[in-house]
Design a protein around this motif. Structure first.
Motif, PDB file in Angstrom:
ATOM      1  N   SER A   1       8.817  18.350   1.385  1.00 31.43           N
ATOM      2  CA  SER A   1       9.904  17.502   1.838  1.00 31.43           C
ATOM      3  C   SER A   1      10.842  17.159   0.686  1.00 31.43           C
ATOM      4  O   SER A   1      12.062  17.122   0.841  1.00 31.43           O
TER       5      SER A   1
ATOM      6  N   SER B   1      12.250  19.007   7.591  1.00 33.52           N
ATOM      7  CA  SER B   1      12.920  17.720   7.621  1.00 33.52           C
ATOM      8  C   SER B   1      12.027  16.683   8.285  1.00 33.52           C
ATOM      9  O   SER B   1      11.034  17.013   8.917  1.00 33.52           O
TER      10      SER B   1
ATOM     11  N   SER C   1      11.145  20.183  18.366  1.00 32.62           N
ATOM     12  CA  SER C   1      11.802  19.953  17.089  1.00 32.62           C
ATOM     13  C   SER C   1      11.603  21.163  16.203  1.00 32.62           C
ATOM     14  O   SER C   1      10.546  21.801  16.233  1.00 32.62           O
TER      15      SER C   1
ATOM     16  N   SER D   1      11.403  21.001  13.118  1.00 32.11           N
ATOM     17  CA  SER D   1      10.613  20.605  11.947  1.00 32.11           C
ATOM     18  C   SER D   1       9.116  20.775  12.194  1.00 32.11           C
ATOM     19  O   SER D   1       8.579  20.357  13.221  1.00 32.11           O
TER      20      SER D   1
ATOM     21  N   GLU E   1       7.051  17.449  12.571  1.00 34.78           N
ATOM     22  CA  GLU E   1       7.099  16.635  13.779  1.00 34.78           C
ATOM     23  C   GLU E   1       5.936  16.962  14.725  1.00 34.78           C
ATOM     24  O   GLU E   1       5.461  18.088  14.744  1.00 34.78           O
TER      25      GLU E   1
END
Ligand SMILES: Nc1ncnc2c1ncn2[C@@H]1O[C@H](COP(=O)(O)OP(=O)(O)OP(=O)(O)O)[C@@H](O)[C@H]1O
Ligand SMILES: [Mg+2]
Lengths: 277, 330
Positions: free
Chosen positions: B161, B171, B265, B267, B270
């Motif tokens: 990250s 993210s 998502s 990401s 998530e």
């Protein structure tokens, strides 16, 4: 690469024409086994064999089934150790250098000492063409040389006429005898210095056999050949020297003419006259 | 996973028995044929019955949402609004992630075990590998909760990250539980399956083909690359399909680490939700016919996706396993 060193310089044709199978004395040893022992696990398959194989001569290995002929051959290019639990001891000199010596790369040995196996083993996933070129490609032969190379190899193995129209087919689509010759072509395409042939005619008809024997004669002008055969006539026809193996031991070795006409050992005589028991 | 098993069987390519086999036959042969045919038919019938029952159970949802169900992104039991896309996404992405990680690792392990490892090492490691495949998935899940997720959060996701937080994949807040953990745990679970089947497939390649390459002066790697892998390829794809099947259908372990939120998502940090997980989690407490019916339709969808991916993989096997003409005679 083909004509290294002194002995290579003599005219190859001369010796053969003067006395095709009488094996002139000036031939030098290309390959020499010294006290060669080979094991499969705890079984001793070769019990200490010492034998020289002369340059540009054909040496035949004969003997009853299971006596260690294939094992001996496989020790000559370090293929024996590939089998699980197999190991070898002793020395094998190639041009005077022990191929079992420290720092010798078996991969390099095998590129110089080619082999045709007893059981034909073409690559089934490759076309006939790619089969022939497999070894050459490993050695980085350039694309432009490929065509000439593989046609030549197939012609020499007496297979060209049969496969020239089906070169894209799988190597495994051929008959047993064709596969055998394909494997010969594959080994030849690498241009080895020594060729080890383990019963290369066992699945061939008389005509193809004659072609392969012709090939052996031809090849012997340039390279050293060791051939295993169960066929006495064949040994007598193609070889200059013959070695008789029995139960993992070298019983007798001599010029082929001598061995077949005046064998010294009674066992040899029994074997070649077919009275073996 | 009947499909994958056939894929494995292709390695040996048994030739079809002559039609004569079906003609006049001994009494014993005929009884044997009837018996086996009945078993085969039984398997097919079960499959058909299953599909029928599932369709019936999802009738309400099918009528209410139509084809829009598949693309619906909302999952709200209170307002009785149901869509399957988040679960479809979760299942496909976590399985793809799993294969992405597991395939190279397990093929490497299989090559080592089959071609390179010294003899005395092969069977113990092979045994451990198979043991790994036999661990119940709930145990993997527990390990995921207590070890994997916290480790991922602190050692992998935080630095990622920091360094690559700008990328959509990395993210959001590192939380451990989420798509990355789900994919990773699936990868760990399918790895032994793929590796041990691949090892068997490679062991089945005749010794003569290895020797042929070695005798041409090939190195060990060249032998594997040019002789062993090409000969084993259809079986290897079969092994991967087997792994994919396990990843698609895996429920417990994924449910325990993926976060279980019906969201889509990009990401990997998530949380997500898979089809198998939502059925397992919500079926017992689903109140209302439409809710139940929608869950059943998710089951139907999972069934369909599995079939579809298997069919695609089968096609892939067929494509890449195509040998030069006449190879089957080998
Ligand atoms: N892979 C193996 N594992 C164990 N023992 C083996 C293996 N291969 C060969 N042997 C044994 O080693 C001995 C020599 O075998 P080898 O294959 O060299 O015989 P051969 O002379 O070539 O026989 P043939 O004429 O039948 O080909 C035999 O007694 C055989 O049983
Ligand atoms: Mg033999």
């Amino acid at each position: 690469m083909m004509f290294l060193g002194g002995p290579r310089r003599e005219d190859p044709a001369q010796g053969r024409e003067a006395a095709p199978r009488s094996a002139p004395a000036q031939a030098v040893e290309k390959l020499r086994a010294e006290g060669l022992k080979a094991w499969f696990g705890a079984t001793l398959a070769l019990k200490g064999i010492s034998l020289g194989m002369k340059e540009r001569r054909v040496t035949a290995i004969i003997g009853p089934s299971g006596c260690g002929k294939s094992t001996f051959l496989r020790c000559l290019n370090r293929m024996h150790e590939v089998a699980a639990g197999a190991r070898a001891e002793g020395r094998v000199l190639l041009d005077g250098v022990d191929i079992y010596g420290r720092g010798v790369d078996p991969v390099q040995v095998r590129r110089r000492v080619g082999m045709v196996f007893q059981k034909p083993n073409p690559f089934p996933t490759m076309s006939i063409r790619d089969n022939v070129l497999a070894g050459a490609k490993l050695n980085g032969v350039r694309l432009r040389e490929e065509d000439a190379l593989f046609e030549k190899a197939l012609r020499r193995a007496a297979l060209w006429e049969e496969v020239k129209d089906v070169l894209a087919r799988s190597g495994a689509s051929l008959s047993g005898g064709q596969q055998q010759r394909l494997c010969s072509a594959r080994a030849l395409a690498l241009d080895p210095e020594v060729l080890l042939m383990d019963e290369p005619c066992s699945a061939l008809d008389p005509i193809a056999t004659a072609r392969v024997e012709e090939l052996i004669h031809e090849l012997a002008e340039r390279l050293t050949i060791v051939i295993v055969t169960h066929n006495m006539q064949q040994a007598a026809r193609v070889s200059h020297y013959t070695a008789f193996l029995y139960l993992g031991e070298l019983v007798e070795y001599d010029e082929t003419d001598v061995l077949f006409t005046k064998p010294q050992n009674p066992r040899t005589e029994e074997y070649i006259t077919g009275r073996f028991g | 996973m009947a499909v994958s098993v056939t894929a494995l069987g292709r390695l040996s390519l048994p030739r079809r028995l002559a039609p004569a086999f079906w003609g006049e036959a001994h009494l014993g042969d005929r009884a044997f044929r009837l018996c086996t045919a009945a078993f085969a038919a039984g398997a097919l019938l079960t499959l058909a019955a299953l599909a029928l029952q599932m369709t019936r159970a999802s009738a309400l949802s099918l009528r209410r949402f139509g084809p829009g169900f598949v693309l619906g992104t909302e999952w709200d039991p209170v307002r009785e609004s149901f869509g399957a896309l988040p679960f479809l996404f979760g299942t496909v992405v976590s399985s793809a992630l799993a294969l992405l990680i597991a395939v190279p690792v397990s093929l490497g392990a299989a090559i080592f075990l089959s071609e390179l490892a010294p003899g005395w090492l092969r069977s113990p490691i092979g045994f451990l590998l198979e043991l790994l495949a036999a661990i119940p998935s709930v145990v993997y899940g527990l390990w995921g909760i207590f070890v994997l997720a916290p480790w991922l959060r602190d050692t992998v996701q935080r630095p990622l990250s920091g360094a690559l937080g700008g990328l959509p994949f990395f993210s959001g807040t590192p939380r451990g539980f989420g798509m990355m953990a789900g994919g990773l745990i699936l990868a760990i679970m399918v790895l032994p399956t793929i590796a041990s089947v691949s090892r068997e497939v490679m062991r089945a390649v005749p010794v003569g083909l290895r020797e042929a390459a070695l005798a041409l002066g090939a190195t060990r790697w060249e032998t594997v690359r040019h002789s062993v892998l090409p000969s084993a390829r259809s079986g290897l794809v079969g092994a991967i399909i087997l792994g994919l099947g396990r990843a698609l259908g895996e429920t417990m372990a994924v449910t325990m680490v993926i976060g279980n939120r019906a969201e889509i998502s990009a990401s990997l940090f998530e949380p997500g939700y898979t089809m198998a997980s939502v059925i397992a989690n919500e079926f017992t407490e689903a109140a209302g016919d439409l809710y139940l019916s929608s869950l059943a339709e998710i089951g139907l969808l999972l069934f369909g996706v599995t079939l579809l991916l298997n069919a695609l993989a089968r096609l892939l096997v067929w494509r890449i396993a195509r040998l030069p003409d006449g190879a089957r005679r080998a």
